[in-house]
Enzyme design. Structure first.
Site, PDB file in Angstrom:
ATOM      1  N   ASN A 160       0.794  -1.049   0.188  1.00  0.00           N
ATOM      2  CA  ASN A 160       0.001   0.041  -0.098  1.00  0.00           C
ATOM      3  C   ASN A 160       0.989   1.278  -0.094  1.00  0.00           C
ATOM      4  O   ASN A 160       0.490   2.174  -0.561  1.00  0.00           O
ATOM      5  CB  ASN A 160      -0.927  -0.073   1.258  1.00  0.00           C
ATOM      6  CG  ASN A 160      -0.295  -0.303   2.552  1.00  0.00           C
ATOM      7  OD1 ASN A 160       0.879  -0.520   2.686  1.00  0.00           O
ATOM      8  ND2 ASN A 160      -1.130   0.590   3.634  1.00  0.00           N
ATOM      9  N   GLU A 258       3.622  -4.291  12.312  1.00  0.00           N
ATOM     10  CA  GLU A 258       2.738  -3.427  12.123  1.00  0.00           C
ATOM     11  C   GLU A 258       1.658  -4.040  11.247  1.00  0.00           C
ATOM     12  O   GLU A 258       1.784  -4.289  10.053  1.00  0.00           O
ATOM     13  CB  GLU A 258       3.507  -2.205  11.174  1.00  0.00           C
ATOM     14  CG  GLU A 258       4.412  -1.612  12.393  1.00  0.00           C
ATOM     15  CD  GLU A 258       5.320  -0.547  11.653  1.00  0.00           C
ATOM     16  OE1 GLU A 258       5.368  -0.231  10.592  1.00  0.00           O
ATOM     17  OE2 GLU A 258       5.684   0.485  12.321  1.00  0.00           O
ATOM     18  N   CYS A 292      -3.194   1.882   6.051  1.00  0.00           N
ATOM     19  CA  CYS A 292      -3.605   1.073   7.554  1.00  0.00           C
ATOM     20  C   CYS A 292      -4.187   2.023   8.618  1.00  0.00           C
ATOM     21  O   CYS A 292      -5.082   1.732   9.205  1.00  0.00           O
ATOM     22  CB  CYS A 292      -2.641   0.477   8.239  1.00  0.00           C
ATOM     23  SG  CYS A 292      -1.212   1.519   8.295  1.00  0.00           S
ATOM     24  N   GLU A 471       7.663   1.435  16.332  1.00  0.00           N
ATOM     25  CA  GLU A 471       8.779   1.773  15.608  1.00  0.00           C
ATOM     26  C   GLU A 471       8.826   3.429  15.558  1.00  0.00           C
ATOM     27  O   GLU A 471       7.634   3.733  15.914  1.00  0.00           O
ATOM     28  CB  GLU A 471       8.773   1.080  14.219  1.00  0.00           C
ATOM     29  CG  GLU A 471       9.022  -0.357  14.389  1.00  0.00           C
ATOM     30  CD  GLU A 471       9.438  -1.129  13.153  1.00  0.00           C
ATOM     31  OE1 GLU A 471      10.320  -0.403  12.331  1.00  0.00           O
ATOM     32  OE2 GLU A 471       9.060  -2.185  12.911  1.00  0.00           O
TER      33      GLU A 471
HETATM   34  P1  NAD Z   1       0.105  -9.100   3.112  1.00  0.00           P
HETATM   35  O1  NAD Z   1       0.049  -9.493   4.920  1.00  0.00           O
HETATM   36  O2  NAD Z   1      -0.880 -10.102   2.135  1.00  0.00           O
HETATM   37  O3  NAD Z   1       1.438  -9.038   2.696  1.00  0.00           O
HETATM   38  C1  NAD Z   1       2.538  -8.242   3.071  1.00  0.00           C
HETATM   39  C2  NAD Z   1       3.820  -9.032   2.781  1.00  0.00           C
HETATM   40  O4  NAD Z   1       3.882 -10.305   3.625  1.00  0.00           O
HETATM   41  C3  NAD Z   1       3.990  -8.992   1.446  1.00  0.00           C
HETATM   42  O5  NAD Z   1       5.321  -8.837   1.021  1.00  0.00           O
HETATM   43  C4  NAD Z   1       3.690 -10.630   1.227  1.00  0.00           C
HETATM   44  O6  NAD Z   1       4.221 -11.223   0.012  1.00  0.00           O
HETATM   45  C5  NAD Z   1       4.363 -11.111   2.455  1.00  0.00           C
HETATM   46  N1  NAD Z   1       3.777 -12.508   2.895  1.00  0.00           N
HETATM   47  C6  NAD Z   1       2.356 -13.156   2.585  1.00  0.00           C
HETATM   48  N2  NAD Z   1       2.470 -14.262   3.104  1.00  0.00           N
HETATM   49  C7  NAD Z   1       3.602 -14.582   3.643  1.00  0.00           C
HETATM   50  C8  NAD Z   1       3.875 -15.624   4.573  1.00  0.00           C
HETATM   51  N3  NAD Z   1       3.129 -16.706   4.886  1.00  0.00           N
HETATM   52  N4  NAD Z   1       5.057 -15.739   4.946  1.00  0.00           N
HETATM   53  C9  NAD Z   1       6.059 -14.382   4.927  1.00  0.00           C
HETATM   54  N5  NAD Z   1       5.407 -13.411   4.124  1.00  0.00           N
HETATM   55  C10 NAD Z   1       4.177 -13.366   3.496  1.00  0.00           C
HETATM   56  O7  NAD Z   1      -0.533  -7.741   3.268  1.00  0.00           O
HETATM   57  P2  NAD Z   1      -0.834  -6.527   2.023  1.00  0.00           P
HETATM   58  O8  NAD Z   1      -2.240  -7.050   1.764  1.00  0.00           O
HETATM   59  O9  NAD Z   1       0.189  -6.399   1.253  1.00  0.00           O
HETATM   60  O10 NAD Z   1      -0.966  -5.330   2.996  1.00  0.00           O
HETATM   61  C11 NAD Z   1      -2.462  -4.994   3.412  1.00  0.00           C
HETATM   62  C12 NAD Z   1      -2.308  -4.960   4.892  1.00  0.00           C
HETATM   63  O11 NAD Z   1      -1.276  -4.469   5.643  1.00  0.00           O
HETATM   64  C13 NAD Z   1      -3.555  -4.372   5.590  1.00  0.00           C
HETATM   65  O12 NAD Z   1      -4.003  -5.300   6.381  1.00  0.00           O
HETATM   66  C14 NAD Z   1      -3.042  -3.275   6.396  1.00  0.00           C
HETATM   67  O13 NAD Z   1      -3.763  -2.883   7.384  1.00  0.00           O
HETATM   68  C15 NAD Z   1      -1.741  -3.710   6.501  1.00  0.00           C
HETATM   69  N6  NAD Z   1      -0.743  -2.544   6.989  1.00  0.00           N
HETATM   70  C16 NAD Z   1      -0.633  -2.241   8.187  1.00  0.00           C
HETATM   71  C17 NAD Z   1       0.274  -1.215   8.311  1.00  0.00           C
HETATM   72  C18 NAD Z   1       0.674  -0.967   9.870  1.00  0.00           C
HETATM   73  O14 NAD Z   1       1.651   0.034   9.919  1.00  0.00           O
HETATM   74  N7  NAD Z   1      -0.091  -1.178  10.835  1.00  0.00           N
HETATM   75  C19 NAD Z   1       0.751  -0.305   7.311  1.00  0.00           C
HETATM   76  C20 NAD Z   1       0.349  -0.577   5.942  1.00  0.00           C
HETATM   77  C21 NAD Z   1      -0.396  -1.876   5.893  1.00  0.00           C
END
Ligand code: NAD
Length: 492
Positions: A160, A258, A292, A471
């Protein structure tokens, strides 16, 4: 209209100072028109092993042995180069995400630069503790702490805010002397490839920064299980965080998470209505709701509810949706077809649960190539209970639900009625109410009369399902280093 940034036909990984082409590919799609942008070379097990070995070598022999000053000078050069190549970063990020020029120029790319500068500066004054210990026989001891790198840090980042969120972790991890292995989202890897080129150009020692591209289950999963990793820092969905935590448990590694959110805004009767309306429009629809911190639930005092609904409807309907290259456009498309299908499924669920749609709820029609992209309308709904799934689950799209409230205690309890705990915003002109209410909301960050105003020195993170740890500023330095206490006997 084509986006001017053309990805290389195949985007390579970067390991041990080399750009590496593998024979397994993941295709990259332009969310504006659904066209293919190129392919990523997906890392295989052998490349993961190579990255861990190279990162350890850099830790023990090159990057880890430099002075803090040398490392920080190099990190400032990285920041300079990102700033010099701002246009390439903007175009690459836009091609991958479809996010608007407005957001890229104001938030994403400048923050990528700022992350390197602030942590390179802060680490120089990261002080330890010291105590003089008095012993019963009159002897003393000097206790003092030093900060050492953790070693090899795995960084897993989402789609995102690709550059901003990855550099939020890469910069402090490197500033603290760690080597890093970065696994960006397979949807949005292009700016990490540009960053790898910059790391190479400025002379970051090989192995200190490694980039592994590919899918989460193919690359992220084995990386986070690897015994050669010393810590894992992750931003992404709560479900993925839970899986990574299991992987980290096997080797008892520290994690910083996060995760997702289901954030509320509270608009009190004494709020400046104009400011609150503009603020909630921004907090609900920025980046198509894919931040997020975005607001998905808005609680409005009964006495101003009708005026608020009307004002928010007008604002949502006047947001410009279109080609992200157009400087007047506020909202581009969602990141992918898969994600749009998810958001549309929540529009459908809201309808089944009995929501009234005040505006939006479907896909805009352009009658050009954008109809093959992943656009969606900004959407406002009302009429659901707090316990409805639509009001409990993270949607991550341009949608907010409006509810009426009557008193302060009631609204605090309702805002806290969620398994998430990331962020909240409060709109009021009553200072006492602002302090009193902010302290009672179970989240990591509360904004009063603003939203997403960030000072990078402040703690960032969530509680409950929204994350583990903080962080930002000293909190980042604390996570990315280990503290050793040294105790020296001083004879009487
Ligand atoms: P996601 O969890 O699908 O993917 C995030 C990352 O994790 C990607 O690089 C993905 O390839 C990797 N990944 C997926 N499965 C994995 C596994 N089994 N093992 C290791 N890595 C794996 O998330 P997304 O769809 O890319 O992002 C959206 C989500 O992120 C939303 O839930 C959002 O709220 C959250 N987010 C949180 C913050 C925060 O600061 N709290 C900031 C931005 C986004």
């Amino acid at each position: 209209m084509e986006n001017p940034y053309i990805l290389p036909e195949q985007t390579p990984c970067y390991v041990d100072g080399e750009f590496i082409y593998t024979d397994q590919y993941v295709s990259n799609t332009n969310p504006v028109n659904g066209q293919n942008l190129g392919q990523l070379c997906e890392a295989n097990q052998a490349l993961i092993e190579q990255a861990v070995t190279a990162a350890r070598y850099a830790q023990n022999h090159t990057w880890g042995k430099m002075t803090s000053q040398q490392r920080c000078q190099l990190l400032h050069q990285v920041a300079d180069k990102i700033a010099e190549n701002e246009q390439a970063f903007i175009q690459a990020e836009m091609a991958d995400t479809g996010k608007s020029l407005q957001q890229l120029t104001q938030i994403d790319i400048p923050r990528g630069t700022a992350n390197f500068r602030i942590f390179a500066d802060m680490v120089k004054s990261y002080a330890g503790e010291s105590f003089i210990t008095e012993q019963t026989n009159g002897d003393k001891a000097l206790n003092y702490t030093i900060h050492k790198p953790l070693g090899v840090v795995a960084i897993i980042s989402p789609w995102n805010l690709p550059l901003l969120l990855a550099t939020w972790k890469i910069a402090p991890a490197l500033a603290c002397g760690n080597s890093v292995i970065v696994k960006p989202s397979e949807e949005t890897s292009s700016t990490m490839y540009l960053l790898a080129q910059i790391m190479d150009e400025v002379g970051i020692p090989k192995g200190a920064f490694n980039l592994l591209l590919g899918r989460g289950e193919v690359v992220g999963d084995p990386l986070t299980r690897h015994p050669g990793i010393d810590a894992i820092t992750f931003t992404g969905a709560t479900k993925t965080g839970s899986q990574i935590m299991k992987n980290a448990a096997a080797n008892v590694k520290p994690v910083s998470f996060e995760l997702g959110g289901k954030n509320s805004a509270i608009v009190f009767a004494d709020a400046d209505l104009e400011k609150a309306l503009n603020g909630v429009t921004r907090s609900s629809f920025t980046n198509c709701g894919q931040v997020c911190l975005c607001t998905e639930k808005v609680y409005v005092h009964r006495s101003i509810f009708d005026a608020f609904v009307e004002g928010l409807k007008q604002r949502a309907e006047s947001l410009t949706i279109g080609y992200p290259t157009d400087p007047d456009v506020f909202m581009g498309p969602l990141v992918s077809k898969q994600h749009r299908d998810k958001v549309l499924s929540y529009f459908q669920l809201a309808s089944q649960e009995g929501a009234q749609f005040i505006t939006g709820g479907s896909i805009p029609v352009f009658n050009d190539d954008r109809d093959n992209g992943f656009f969606i309308q900004p959407t406002i709904i009302t009429g659901l209970d707090d316990d409805a799934r639509t009001n409990q689950e993270e949607i991550f799209g341009p949608i907010c639900h409006l509810s009426v409230f009557d008193d302060e205690d009631e609204v605090i309890a309702r805002v806290n009625n969620t398994r998430y705990g990331l962020a909240a915003s409060i709109w009021t002109d009553n200072l006492t109410r602002a302090h009193r209410t902010a302290a009672q909301i179970d989240v990591g960050m509360v904004w009063v009369n603003t939203w997403f105003l960030r000072d990078l020195r402040t703690p960032f993170g969530g509680c409950k399902l929204s994350g583990i740890g903080r962080e930002g500023g000293q909190h980042s330095l604390s996570f990315y280093s280990q503290t050793s206490n040294i105790c020296i006997q001083i004879d009487n």
